[in-house]
Scaffold this motif. Structure first.
Motif, short mmCIF file in Angstrom:
data_model
loop_
_atom_site.label_atom_id
_atom_site.label_comp_id
_atom_site.label_asym_id
_atom_site.label_seq_id
_atom_site.Cartn_x
_atom_site.Cartn_y
_atom_site.Cartn_z
N PHE A 16 15.60 1.90 5.22
CA PHE A 16 14.25 2.39 4.96
C PHE A 16 13.90 0.91 4.31
O PHE A 16 12.75 0.31 4.69
CB PHE A 16 14.27 3.47 3.85
N ASP A 17 14.40 0.19 3.50
CA ASP A 17 14.18 -0.99 2.89
C ASP A 17 13.91 -2.14 4.02
O ASP A 17 13.13 -2.74 3.86
CB ASP A 17 15.26 -1.32 1.64
N ASP A 18 14.94 -2.21 4.78
CA ASP A 18 14.97 -3.31 5.82
C ASP A 18 13.65 -3.08 6.73
O ASP A 18 12.87 -3.99 7.13
CB ASP A 18 16.09 -3.11 6.76
N ALA A 24 6.48 -5.71 6.48
CA ALA A 24 5.44 -6.41 5.44
C ALA A 24 5.73 -7.82 5.85
O ALA A 24 4.57 -8.82 5.96
CB ALA A 24 6.17 -6.47 3.93
N ASP A 25 6.78 -8.38 6.52
CA ASP A 25 6.89 -9.74 7.01
C ASP A 25 5.94 -10.24 8.20
O ASP A 25 5.23 -11.04 8.16
CB ASP A 25 8.30 -10.17 7.34
N LEU A 63 1.05 -11.22 -2.63
CA LEU A 63 0.82 -10.72 -1.48
C LEU A 63 1.77 -10.00 -0.73
O LEU A 63 1.69 -8.73 -0.30
CB LEU A 63 -0.11 -11.69 -0.57
N PHE A 64 2.92 -10.69 -0.40
CA PHE A 64 3.81 -9.98 0.23
C PHE A 64 4.28 -8.88 -0.21
O PHE A 64 4.50 -7.82 0.24
CB PHE A 64 4.85 -11.16 0.36
N GLU A 69 4.99 -3.03 -0.57
CA GLU A 69 4.84 -1.96 -1.28
C GLU A 69 4.11 -0.73 -0.77
O GLU A 69 4.36 0.47 -0.49
CB GLU A 69 4.32 -2.07 -2.84
N PHE A 70 3.07 -1.29 -0.01
CA PHE A 70 2.02 -0.46 1.02
C PHE A 70 2.85 0.25 1.97
O PHE A 70 2.90 1.50 2.36
CB PHE A 70 0.81 -1.31 1.38
N ALA A 71 3.70 -0.65 2.59
CA ALA A 71 4.82 -0.43 3.94
C ALA A 71 5.71 0.68 3.40
O ALA A 71 5.69 1.98 3.94
CB ALA A 71 5.18 -1.48 4.30
N ARG A 72 6.26 0.68 2.32
CA ARG A 72 7.30 1.62 1.69
C ARG A 72 6.33 2.85 1.44
O ARG A 72 7.00 4.02 1.67
CB ARG A 72 7.73 1.28 0.34
N CYS A 73 5.32 3.04 0.76
CA CYS A 73 4.74 4.08 0.64
C CYS A 73 4.30 4.77 1.61
O CYS A 73 4.19 6.02 1.89
CB CYS A 73 3.54 3.90 -0.43
#
Length: 78
Positions: A16-18, A24-25, A63-64, A69-73
């Protein structure tokens, strides 16, 4: 080899983190590539520890992290 529930959760969290990091990247670099060249330095700078590399400025890191965080949510809610 069987893995227990804790190991399964650790693997799931890592994946999930990856995934959030990769999203995000990519969004971050799309943004950087679209910037006017005079503005790029606000977000990235030469990395003195890597001859041909760059690193994020404080503004770039913020910004990153916000994109990540937006992607995680949004991944979490899927």
């Amino acid at each position: 080899m069987l893995i227990d529930k804790k190991q399964q959760e650790e693997i799931r969290q890592k994946l999930f983190d990856d995934r959030a990091y990769k999203i995000a990247d990519r969004i971050f670099w799309i943004f950087i590539e679209k910037l006017h060249p005079r503005s790029v330095g606000d977000f990235i700078e030469a990395d003195p520890d890597n001859l041909h590399g760059t690193r994020n400025t404080e503004k770039g890191r913020e910004l990153f992290e916000e994109i990540e965080e937006f992607a995680r949510c949004n991944l979490w809610n899927k």
